[in-house]
Design an enzyme around this catalytic site. Structure first.
Site, PDB file in Angstrom:
ATOM      1  N   HIS A 133       0.800  -1.234   0.000  1.00 45.51           N
ATOM      2  CA  HIS A 133       0.000   0.000   0.000  1.00 45.51           C
ATOM      3  C   HIS A 133       0.834   1.285   0.000  1.00 45.51           C
ATOM      4  CE1 HIS A 133      -3.543  -2.337   0.219  1.00 45.51           C
ATOM      5  NE2 HIS A 133      -3.550  -2.567   1.512  1.00 45.51           N
ATOM      6  N   HIS A 156      -9.539   2.008   0.932  1.00 40.75           N
ATOM      7  CA  HIS A 156      -9.406   0.833   1.788  1.00 40.75           C
ATOM      8  C   HIS A 156     -10.411   0.853   2.951  1.00 40.75           C
ATOM      9  CE1 HIS A 156      -7.376  -2.435   3.959  1.00 40.75           C
ATOM     10  NE2 HIS A 156      -6.593  -2.612   2.898  1.00 40.75           N
ATOM     11  N   GLU A 180     -11.516  -3.510  -2.481  1.00 41.53           N
ATOM     12  CA  GLU A 180     -10.507  -2.568  -2.965  1.00 41.53           C
ATOM     13  C   GLU A 180     -10.399  -2.668  -4.485  1.00 41.53           C
ATOM     14  OE1 GLU A 180      -6.880  -3.306  -0.578  1.00 41.53           O
ATOM     15  OE2 GLU A 180      -8.229  -4.575   0.606  1.00 41.53           O
ATOM     16  N   GLN A 202      -9.735  -6.379  -4.714  1.00 40.43           N
ATOM     17  CA  GLN A 202      -9.158  -7.165  -3.634  1.00 40.43           C
ATOM     18  C   GLN A 202     -10.234  -7.367  -2.564  1.00 40.43           C
ATOM     19  OE1 GLN A 202      -6.153  -8.405  -3.829  1.00 40.43           O
ATOM     20  NE2 GLN A 202      -5.686  -9.150  -1.765  1.00 40.43           N
ATOM     21  N   ASP A 224      -8.176 -12.830   1.176  1.00 40.56           N
ATOM     22  CA  ASP A 224      -7.334 -11.662   0.927  1.00 40.56           C
ATOM     23  C   ASP A 224      -6.788 -11.840  -0.476  1.00 40.56           C
ATOM     24  OD1 ASP A 224      -5.932  -9.333   1.144  1.00 40.56           O
ATOM     25  OD2 ASP A 224      -4.634  -9.976   2.789  1.00 40.56           O
TER      26      ASP A 224
END
Length: 378
Positions: free
Chosen positions: A138, A212, A342, A315, A277
């Site tokens: 990130h 996020h 995301e 994501q 994830d």
């Protein structure tokens, strides 16, 4: 239509509209109220940090120019009860002083993971911070989520929002090129939270921006395992033990990643193990098409979230690493208490030639749009 402006010490800006619509039959007056409040709350490294409230009369979105963070989303349930549906802190100031797992943050210059914090461009190797084990995550140690963005509110008859801009200098966090980034976070009269990103560079670089936010449509009272998910994705990208894509693009058929029909999250996690994830593949090639990515429904509250984007993937993260975290309103967030959607390019794309390229060249414009559409079902 009436426009009203009030300024005082605590309230920097208040804009409200009243619109009258006349149907074909007898006149019925319907008011649509859009309001922005802006308040300076502190300073960070000599720059002003403000808190903004966007209110359309039915739902509210709170955000700040520190990190481009969405701090709260307050929506009604099927009984009209207004509740915050995001994981967050009580105050903006806490985002500056307390570590957190990217609550509501703008992630960049490159969201998600880059394997071993390295990539090559034109035969030159660039080294980034390894802030997630041996990998880069990130944007690094001080990514866009820890920057003060220049901000200004805006409005018209159908939308209220905040425009934010940040210039990332050449070499920041190891990335090449000076990147000029602008985002617009806005709320419409019909309960859509829209985020638009644009970026340009003076040197060849890589870009992958996202938001996020951790959602919990039940009002953040417990975990999200009772939420129902549907993804319009036929494939996903498997990962290794470090959550780095292997390079494979795998059909979801016969796997726990098959959400093409609505599935209860807890059931799928029971099949998958620890949770999700992973990048769900929404497109194989870049296009401007706004595609319906995900529909999430919370049966108990009746809240529904539909996500649209023009990007390539999303994501899907189910709060696997949350544990005993002191959040807002005295609540302790634990594993699976929130989920993230995301919208972004595929993770570690720069290191996989078969993945869509994240490279941005001078003279090109990076453009990315996300829409979170909120509604209620009985």
């Amino acid at each position: 239509m009436k426009i009203k402006l009030i300024v005082n010490t605590g309230l920097l800006l208040l804009l409200a509209w009243s619109c009258t619509q006349k149907p074909t039959q007898e006149p019925i007056k319907e008011e649509i109220k859009l309001m922005i409040k802006a308040e300076k709350v502190t300073e960070h490294q000599g720059e002003s940090v403000s808190k903004y409230l966007l209110d359309n009369g039915n739902m509210q979105v709170e955000l700040t120019n520190y990190g481009g963070v969405i701090t709260k989303i307050i929506t009604p349930d099927k009984d009209g009860n207004q509740e915050n549906i995001t994981l967050t802190f009580d105050t903006v100031e806490e985002f500056l002083t307390k570590e957190n797992p990217f609550f509501g943050a703008t992630a960049g210059r490159v969201a998600n993971r880059i394997a071993k914090g390295e990539f090559e461009l034109d035969d030159q190797t660039y080294t980034l911070a390894q802030n997630n084990g041996e990998n880069h995550l990130h944007g690094g140690s001080e990514g866009f989520n820890k920057k003060v963005w220049q901000s200004e509110p805006y409005s018209d008859e159908k939308v209220i929002g905040v425009k934010m801009s940040y210039t990332s200098p050449d070499g920041e966090e190891g990335y090449p090129g000076t990147l000029q980034t602008t985002q617009w976070i806005e709320l419409t009269h019909d309960n859509t939270l829209r985020i638009r990103f644009e970026a340009t560079t003076d040197q060849k670089t890589i870009v992958n921006l996202t938001n996020h936010t951790y959602f919990n449509l039940g009002g953040v009272k417990r975990d999200v395992l009772d939420h129902e998910f549907q993804f319009w994705a036929d494939a996903y990208t498997p990962v290794d033990e470090g959550l780095i894509p292997t390079g494979e693009v795998k059909d979801v058929t016969g796997t726990a990643f098959d959400f093409r029909s609505p599935k209860i999250l807890g059931d799928q996690i029971a099949t998958n193990g620890e949770g999700f994830d992973h990048n769900m593949v929404m497109k194989m090639e870049k296009s401007d098409e706004m595609k319906h990515f995900v529909r999430v429904r919370h049966p108990e509250s009746g809240r529904v979230l539909d996500m649209y984007s023009n990007n390539l993937g999303v994501q899907f993260y189910t709060g696997n690493f949350l544990s005993d975290f002191a959040g807002a309103d005295g609540k302790i967030y634990d594993k699976h208490w929130g989920f993230c959607l995301e919208s972004q390019n595929w993770p570690d794309a720069i290191n996989h030639k078969n993945f869509p390229s994240p490279v941005l060249n001078p003279g090109e414009k990076y453009e990315h749009q996300i829409e979170y559409r909120f509604s209620v079902e009985e």
